[in-house]
Design a protein around this motif. Sequence first.
Motif, PDB file in Angstrom:
ATOM      1  N   GLY A  10       0.871  -1.176   0.000  1.00 45.55           N
ATOM      2  CA  GLY A  10       0.000   0.000   0.000  1.00 45.55           C
ATOM      3  C   GLY A  10       0.905   1.223   0.000  1.00 45.55           C
ATOM      4  O   GLY A  10       2.126   1.104  -0.002  1.00 45.55           O
ATOM      5  N   PHE A  11       0.336   2.416   0.003  1.00 50.48           N
ATOM      6  CA  PHE A  11       1.194   3.598   0.048  1.00 50.48           C
ATOM      7  C   PHE A  11       0.618   4.615   1.019  1.00 50.48           C
ATOM      8  O   PHE A  11      -0.568   4.938   0.973  1.00 50.48           O
ATOM      9  CB  PHE A  11       1.325   4.221  -1.350  1.00 50.48           C
ATOM     10  CG  PHE A  11       2.254   5.412  -1.361  1.00 50.48           C
ATOM     11  CD1 PHE A  11       3.631   5.232  -1.426  1.00 50.48           C
ATOM     12  CD2 PHE A  11       1.739   6.701  -1.263  1.00 50.48           C
ATOM     13  CE1 PHE A  11       4.489   6.321  -1.417  1.00 50.48           C
ATOM     14  CE2 PHE A  11       2.599   7.801  -1.248  1.00 50.48           C
ATOM     15  CZ  PHE A  11       3.964   7.609  -1.331  1.00 50.48           C
ATOM     16  N   SER A  12       1.449   5.083   1.910  1.00 49.90           N
ATOM     17  CA  SER A  12       0.982   6.075   2.867  1.00 49.90           C
ATOM     18  C   SER A  12       2.152   6.909   3.356  1.00 49.90           C
ATOM     19  O   SER A  12       3.283   6.427   3.412  1.00 49.90           O
ATOM     20  CB  SER A  12       0.322   5.337   4.043  1.00 49.90           C
ATOM     21  OG  SER A  12       0.480   6.092   5.217  1.00 49.90           O
ATOM     22  N   LEU A  13       1.868   8.167   3.655  1.00 49.42           N
ATOM     23  CA  LEU A  13       2.917   9.053   4.165  1.00 49.42           C
ATOM     24  C   LEU A  13       2.743   9.301   5.663  1.00 49.42           C
ATOM     25  O   LEU A  13       3.370  10.193   6.223  1.00 49.42           O
ATOM     26  CB  LEU A  13       2.903  10.380   3.405  1.00 49.42           C
ATOM     27  CG  LEU A  13       3.309  10.288   1.922  1.00 49.42           C
ATOM     28  CD1 LEU A  13       3.086  11.608   1.218  1.00 49.42           C
ATOM     29  CD2 LEU A  13       4.772   9.856   1.796  1.00 49.42           C
ATOM     30  N   ASP A  14       1.895   8.478   6.300  1.00 49.76           N
ATOM     31  CA  ASP A  14       1.587   8.700   7.723  1.00 49.76           C
ATOM     32  C   ASP A  14       2.839   8.703   8.586  1.00 49.76           C
ATOM     33  O   ASP A  14       3.007   9.567   9.463  1.00 49.76           O
ATOM     34  CB  ASP A  14       0.636   7.603   8.231  1.00 49.76           C
ATOM     35  CG  ASP A  14      -0.760   7.776   7.662  1.00 49.76           C
ATOM     36  OD1 ASP A  14      -0.937   8.720   6.847  1.00 49.76           O
ATOM     37  OD2 ASP A  14      -1.647   6.981   8.009  1.00 49.76           O
TER      38      ASP A  14
END
Lengths: 298, 322
Positions: free
Chosen positions: A58-62
Amino acid sequence: MARSRQSRFERVEQVIIVSTLLLMAVTTIQPILNLVAISFSEPGQVPGMSGLAVLPNGFSLDVWALLLNHPGVQRGILNSLFITISGTVLNITFTTLMAWALSRPSLPGRRVLFVFVLITIVFEPGLIPDYFVVRDLGLLNTYWSVILYKMVNAWYLIILVRFFEDVPKELLEAAELDGANPFQTLWKVVLPLTRPALATITLFYLVYHWNEFLRPMIYLTDKSMHPLQVVLRQFVVEGDKLSMVGIDAMSNYEQAGQISIRALNAGMIVLTILPILAVYPLILKFFTKGTMSGALKG
Amino acid sequence: MSPDEKQIALSVSGNGNVPNASERAKARAFKFRMWWPYYLMLAPGIVYFLVFHYFPIYQAKLAFQDFRIFGDNVWVGLKYFEALLGSPAFYQVLLNTLIISTMKMVFFFPVPILLALLVNEVRGSSLRRFIQSAIYLPHFLSWVVVAGIFIAALSPSSGVFNEMRGWLGLAPHGFMTDSGAIRWVVVFSSIWQASGWDSLLYFAAIMAIDPQLYDAAEMDGANRWQKIIHVTLPGIAPTIATLFILNVGLFLNAGFDQVFNLANDAVRDQIDIIDTYVYRIGLQSGQFSLATAAGLFKGAIGMLMIVAAHTIAKRLTGKGVW
């Protein structure tokens, strides 16, 4: 027949050699890519992620948002940049000046000065006397303590002297005849001709300052002055999670099952090596060439 | 001394130009007018070396004194050196230093040589460049970062190494906290971090070998291995010898940054080396005099070994390290 058998044998050899080296190359960069992948993954996916993964799940900048908004990390970035940039400017200025003077073959006292520098390479009294000197100078808890500590590196100084000695004598004499003073000769003739060597040594100093953790840790007791390496060490190596995330935030993240410590570790490591990765192409261009020619010179 | 410094040490061997008599006489005549700008340039550097390198040598007198927070320190002669040499803790630390250095000498030292030989056999410059850019990279990462990478990769729950052990049906193992395994972690992490960059130096030496030697060997019908054994290895033998001697000279530098960052309470007694011991008893426990004595002990032995190594290098290879 014998010939073709040998060439087939050689081809097998070639495959074995190349795959051995590729395996080493992969072993070297895979752990780094894995941490990059983890830091950009969907936080919920991280706990199940394989250590072999090189692409984010997945992709996240959290993780990055959390890290970059953390006041300790922000201060760490600024401190590291300040120490690295100002340190390197001082390094290169004074190393160059000293190397230029020492590269003049007829400088009176030249040999004595060389011995003066070499002694410091051979004999190091150790950490504690260093600490007392910094303390006695009143430099504890100032950036000067970490910036000045390695102002001139004796090894880099000597290698630069060797490069300066290679500048053709005729050019120096021509500049002197034109009425250039030693500072002008250095600036207008010597430095432009030794740019690859200067770039190499500048990068050496940059990497040194960016990677230094011990002196800042010892000399800067005020945590708000700590560079990124010290923040990273506290978090990843010493495992002090609370100071990093804070108790409230910590329980929030753990309860919501959102951001795992593993993802924060990964993000911190990647953040710390980002500048190295950014200058790495330059490093390859200058360092390898500089070191090669340096080795050949001997 | 770091690997970079070792490389530079190799590259700067040989002496500076010695001024001849007429130059000297001329210089003496115009001495002040001609040279003062150069002394001006030297001044900051000289002050720096005096303050940050020579003043600590004077400060090392602390090893012969009782440290007092208030009032003057008291001279006590060799008391702290005697305490040090009589202490089982220091004996263990010295032993650890020697063991780790020896392990690195045996298991690390040949790796860069092998790497350089292998890389040299790779035809195709883009493939070669990819391999080189990959294996040089970790040299530029700090040991804090490398320790972080190793802690992640060796983690029993999520580390890639234990995952691969799982494929073989082996149970996960906490290598970072296993006192029997930690020295191997030190050696292996050295190989991971430094062998690539160290190979560059040998690679440069290989590049400097006269290509005609290879042509001649080929004419004589030598195959790849024969060329390696009869041309390449003899060609880089002086480099190998110099680096080996240099490593002997630096024997007591078992790697402060590395051990400091890889150590934890479970394994500390296995890998505590002189440098980390100095840090621990000096800056953490405040036993300044004892720690200074330990540092001075290491400095003195180290200096002797470096000078001896340099002398031997000069005898054997005709050129020294500096």
